[in-house]
Scaffold this motif. Structure first.
Motif, PDB file in Angstrom:
ATOM      1  N   ALA A 217     -39.358  72.992 -34.673  1.00 31.90           N
ATOM      2  CA  ALA A 217     -39.434  73.084 -33.217  1.00 31.90           C
ATOM      3  C   ALA A 217     -38.260  72.352 -32.572  1.00 31.90           C
ATOM      4  O   ALA A 217     -37.685  72.822 -31.579  1.00 31.90           O
ATOM      5  CB  ALA A 217     -40.753  72.509 -32.722  1.00 31.90           C
ATOM      6  N   ALA A 218     -37.901  71.202 -33.129  1.00 36.01           N
ATOM      7  CA  ALA A 218     -36.762  70.447 -32.597  1.00 36.01           C
ATOM      8  C   ALA A 218     -35.471  71.247 -32.756  1.00 36.01           C
ATOM      9  O   ALA A 218     -34.616  71.254 -31.853  1.00 36.01           O
ATOM     10  CB  ALA A 218     -36.655  69.105 -33.307  1.00 36.01           C
ATOM     11  N   ARG A 219     -35.331  71.942 -33.880  1.00 38.63           N
ATOM     12  CA  ARG A 219     -34.140  72.763 -34.096  1.00 38.63           C
ATOM     13  C   ARG A 219     -34.111  73.923 -33.113  1.00 38.63           C
ATOM     14  O   ARG A 219     -33.040  74.305 -32.606  1.00 38.63           O
ATOM     15  CB  ARG A 219     -34.111  73.284 -35.534  1.00 38.63           C
ATOM     16  N   TYR A 220     -35.277  74.499 -32.840  1.00 41.41           N
ATOM     17  CA  TYR A 220     -35.320  75.597 -31.869  1.00 41.41           C
ATOM     18  C   TYR A 220     -34.865  75.116 -30.492  1.00 41.41           C
ATOM     19  O   TYR A 220     -34.109  75.813 -29.800  1.00 41.41           O
ATOM     20  CB  TYR A 220     -36.720  76.191 -31.770  1.00 41.41           C
ATOM     21  N   LEU A 221     -35.316  73.943 -30.089  1.00 38.21           N
ATOM     22  CA  LEU A 221     -34.925  73.415 -28.779  1.00 38.21           C
ATOM     23  C   LEU A 221     -33.415  73.176 -28.714  1.00 38.21           C
ATOM     24  O   LEU A 221     -32.799  73.377 -27.663  1.00 38.21           O
ATOM     25  CB  LEU A 221     -35.681  72.124 -28.481  1.00 38.21           C
ATOM     26  N   GLU A 222     -32.828  72.766 -29.827  1.00 39.80           N
ATOM     27  CA  GLU A 222     -31.368  72.617 -29.855  1.00 39.80           C
ATOM     28  C   GLU A 222     -30.686  73.957 -29.614  1.00 39.80           C
ATOM     29  O   GLU A 222     -29.717  74.047 -28.845  1.00 39.80           O
ATOM     30  CB  GLU A 222     -30.928  72.038 -31.210  1.00 39.80           C
ATOM     31  N   GLU A 223     -31.178  74.993 -30.269  1.00 45.68           N
ATOM     32  CA  GLU A 223     -30.606  76.330 -30.074  1.00 45.68           C
ATOM     33  C   GLU A 223     -30.809  76.798 -28.638  1.00 45.68           C
ATOM     34  O   GLU A 223     -29.927  77.419 -28.039  1.00 45.68           O
ATOM     35  CB  GLU A 223     -31.246  77.328 -31.043  1.00 45.68           C
ATOM     36  N   LEU A 224     -31.978  76.506 -28.082  1.00 42.20           N
ATOM     37  CA  LEU A 224     -32.280  76.937 -26.718  1.00 42.20           C
ATOM     38  C   LEU A 224     -31.360  76.247 -25.716  1.00 42.20           C
ATOM     39  O   LEU A 224     -30.800  76.891 -24.826  1.00 42.20           O
ATOM     40  CB  LEU A 224     -33.748  76.626 -26.394  1.00 42.20           C
ATOM     41  N   ARG A 225     -31.193  74.945 -25.851  1.00 46.10           N
ATOM     42  CA  ARG A 225     -30.303  74.211 -24.939  1.00 46.10           C
ATOM     43  C   ARG A 225     -28.856  74.696 -25.077  1.00 46.10           C
ATOM     44  O   ARG A 225     -28.140  74.853 -24.082  1.00 46.10           O
ATOM     45  CB  ARG A 225     -30.385  72.710 -25.226  1.00 46.10           C
ATOM     46  N   SER A 226     -28.428  74.930 -26.312  1.00 44.52           N
ATOM     47  CA  SER A 226     -27.064  75.408 -26.534  1.00 44.52           C
ATOM     48  C   SER A 226     -26.850  76.767 -25.884  1.00 44.52           C
ATOM     49  O   SER A 226     -25.805  77.018 -25.253  1.00 44.52           O
ATOM     50  CB  SER A 226     -26.796  75.497 -28.045  1.00 44.52           C
ATOM     51  N   LEU A 227     -27.837  77.631 -25.994  1.00 47.76           N
ATOM     52  CA  LEU A 227     -27.732  78.968 -25.407  1.00 47.76           C
ATOM     53  C   LEU A 227     -27.691  78.897 -23.891  1.00 47.76           C
ATOM     54  O   LEU A 227     -26.890  79.585 -23.242  1.00 47.76           O
ATOM     55  CB  LEU A 227     -28.911  79.816 -25.869  1.00 47.76           C
ATOM     56  N   VAL A 228     -28.558  78.073 -23.306  1.00 47.27           N
ATOM     57  CA  VAL A 228     -28.578  77.917 -21.850  1.00 47.27           C
ATOM     58  C   VAL A 228     -27.223  77.416 -21.352  1.00 47.27           C
ATOM     59  O   VAL A 228     -26.675  77.903 -20.353  1.00 47.27           O
ATOM     60  CB  VAL A 228     -29.709  76.957 -21.427  1.00 47.27           C
ATOM     61  N   ALA A 229     -26.648  76.432 -22.056  1.00 49.98           N
ATOM     62  CA  ALA A 229     -25.343  75.892 -21.670  1.00 49.98           C
ATOM     63  C   ALA A 229     -24.252  76.953 -21.776  1.00 49.98           C
ATOM     64  O   ALA A 229     -23.351  77.027 -20.926  1.00 49.98           O
ATOM     65  CB  ALA A 229     -25.005  74.684 -22.535  1.00 49.98           C
ATOM     66  N   SER A 230     -24.331  77.783 -22.820  1.00 48.36           N
ATOM     67  CA  SER A 230     -23.317  78.826 -23.008  1.00 48.36           C
ATOM     68  C   SER A 230     -23.367  79.887 -21.924  1.00 48.36           C
ATOM     69  O   SER A 230     -22.397  80.599 -21.684  1.00 48.36           O
ATOM     70  CB  SER A 230     -23.482  79.485 -24.382  1.00 48.36           C
ATOM     71  N   GLU A 231     -24.524  80.003 -21.236  1.00 51.90           N
ATOM     72  CA  GLU A 231     -24.663  80.946 -20.136  1.00 51.90           C
ATOM     73  C   GLU A 231     -24.165  80.366 -18.814  1.00 51.90           C
ATOM     74  O   GLU A 231     -24.244  81.013 -17.768  1.00 51.90           O
ATOM     75  CB  GLU A 231     -26.136  81.372 -19.980  1.00 51.90           C
ATOM     76  N   GLY A 232     -23.685  79.117 -18.864  1.00 49.75           N
ATOM     77  CA  GLY A 232     -23.105  78.496 -17.660  1.00 49.75           C
ATOM     78  C   GLY A 232     -24.073  77.682 -16.833  1.00 49.75           C
ATOM     79  O   GLY A 232     -23.740  77.262 -15.720  1.00 49.75           O
ATOM     80  N   TYR A 233     -25.274  77.416 -17.354  1.00 48.73           N
ATOM     81  CA  TYR A 233     -26.256  76.636 -16.613  1.00 48.73           C
ATOM     82  C   TYR A 233     -26.211  75.176 -17.048  1.00 48.73           C
ATOM     83  O   TYR A 233     -25.887  74.860 -18.205  1.00 48.73           O
ATOM     84  CB  TYR A 233     -27.674  77.182 -16.862  1.00 48.73           C
ATOM     85  N   ASP A 234     -26.539  74.291 -16.118  1.00 51.10           N
ATOM     86  CA  ASP A 234     -26.649  72.870 -16.434  1.00 51.10           C
ATOM     87  C   ASP A 234     -27.988  72.620 -17.116  1.00 51.10           C
ATOM     88  O   ASP A 234     -29.045  72.912 -16.551  1.00 51.10           O
ATOM     89  CB  ASP A 234     -26.553  72.016 -15.164  1.00 51.10           C
ATOM     90  N   VAL A 235     -27.955  72.094 -18.326  1.00 51.25           N
ATOM     91  CA  VAL A 235     -29.179  71.795 -19.070  1.00 51.25           C
ATOM     92  C   VAL A 235     -29.794  70.528 -18.505  1.00 51.25           C
ATOM     93  O   VAL A 235     -29.149  69.482 -18.421  1.00 51.25           O
ATOM     94  CB  VAL A 235     -28.892  71.635 -20.575  1.00 51.25           C
TER      95      VAL A 235
END
Length: 307
Positions: free
Chosen positions: A287-305
């Motif tokens: 689950a922790a690894r998934y959250l890392e992927e999710l935050r990375s993806l959100v950042a790559s879309e130009g949003y502030d995490v």
């Protein structure tokens, strides 16, 4: 109290059904029911509510399961270290409203997993069921949005179910339309401009209060409304009937195709996307690894995490 009984309780909670749990455990349903009732009698608590509709964890059962899972996890570590037992499957489950970025992060997680065996579950679900899944340990994480309209009601439900909400990012509402839609090329659109076109939204079942709506601005009226249950059908109807839906604006061409456009919606409302966790359980490494992927993806879309 035995480890076998703890495993039985965990499996029943995971399946949400005595019958299905018994099938997966390769024991008879009466034997499983008897083992659970013996444990309840020994502890002096009721772990499961039983009804014609199925079973669900009681408040005492939820608390007990959190401790039981910790014991089972530690037991597995000891067995792997000293008994040379085969490593257990990598397990992870998440429940979410219908967001492409959630699926994309799930794909990234699967691509990063180096394991011979795993069992991963992604549930695109209704708002109330997401809360139930995380509260009942069916999912470790739940992804949904909060707005000025639904926040008070949803946060109350979260508190009652011992859930924590962590914000991911703030988004301005957009509408998804087919690239062939007459308004697809607009810099922005209003609901008045969209009034002639079918509005597509997700069905919320018995908990169909406006507060559980997956789409922003649920209090707005629409001349034409189509209610759906899955994302694939919704995107097909965006293409087929020139419909539109309201969402965060985050698209993924690999998952949704290149023929869907995201157009800003003119409104003062905003939506915040975030995830739920259970206060009575620790997140697994997966689950922790998934959250890392999710935050990375959100950042790559130009949003502030945010968290």
């Amino acid at each position: 109290m035995t480890l076998t009984q703890l495993r039985y309780v965990a499996k029943v909670a995971e399946c949400g059904s005595i019958t299905e749990a018994a099938r997966q455990l390769y024991i008879s349903q009466p034997s499983l029911s008897s083992a659970v009732r013996e444990l309840e009698a020994e502890l002096g608590i009721v772990i499961f509510n039983r009804s014609a509709r199925g079973i669900s964890l009681t408040p005492d059962g939820s608390e007990f399961l959190s401790y039981a899972r910790q014991i089972l996890e530690q037991t597995e570590l000891v067995e792997q270290r000293y008994a040379h037992a085969r490593p257990s499957k990598r397990l992870f489950a998440i429940s979410s409203q219908h967001y492409a970025f959630v699926v994309n992060a799930f794909v990234r997680l699967l691509e990063s997993v180096e394991a011979d065996e795993y069992e991963m579950t992604l549930r695109e679900s209704r708002t109330y069921e997401i809360i139930e899944d995380v509260a009942g340990y069916r999912s470790e994480l739940g992804v949904l949005y909060l707005s000025s309209f639904n926040e008070k009601v949803l946060r109350k439900l979260m508190r009652e179910n011992h859930l924590s909400y962590t914000p991911l990012f703030d988004a301005r509402p957009h509408v998804f339309v087919s690239t062939s839609h007459p308004l697809a090329g607009a810099e922005s659109v209003t609901l008045a401009q969209l009034d002639a076109y079918p509005y597509l939204c997700y069905e919320q079942g018995t908990h169909n209060s406006l507060y559980f709506s997956e789409e922003l601005l649920p209090f707005e009226s629409h001349r034409k409304t189509i209610v759906l249950t899955d994302r694939a059908t919704l995107f097909n109807l965006l293409r087929g009937v020139n419909g539109y839906t309201i969402s965060s604006g985050v698209l993924n061409s690999d998952l949704n195709g290149d023929d869907i456009a995201s157009v800003p919606l003119e409104t003062d409302e905003t939506m915040q996307l975030g995830y739920l966790t259970n206060d009575r359980a620790r997140l697994s490494p997966m689950a922790a690894r998934y959250l890392e992927e999710l935050r990375s993806l959100v950042a790559s879309e130009g949003y502030d995490v945010l968290g």
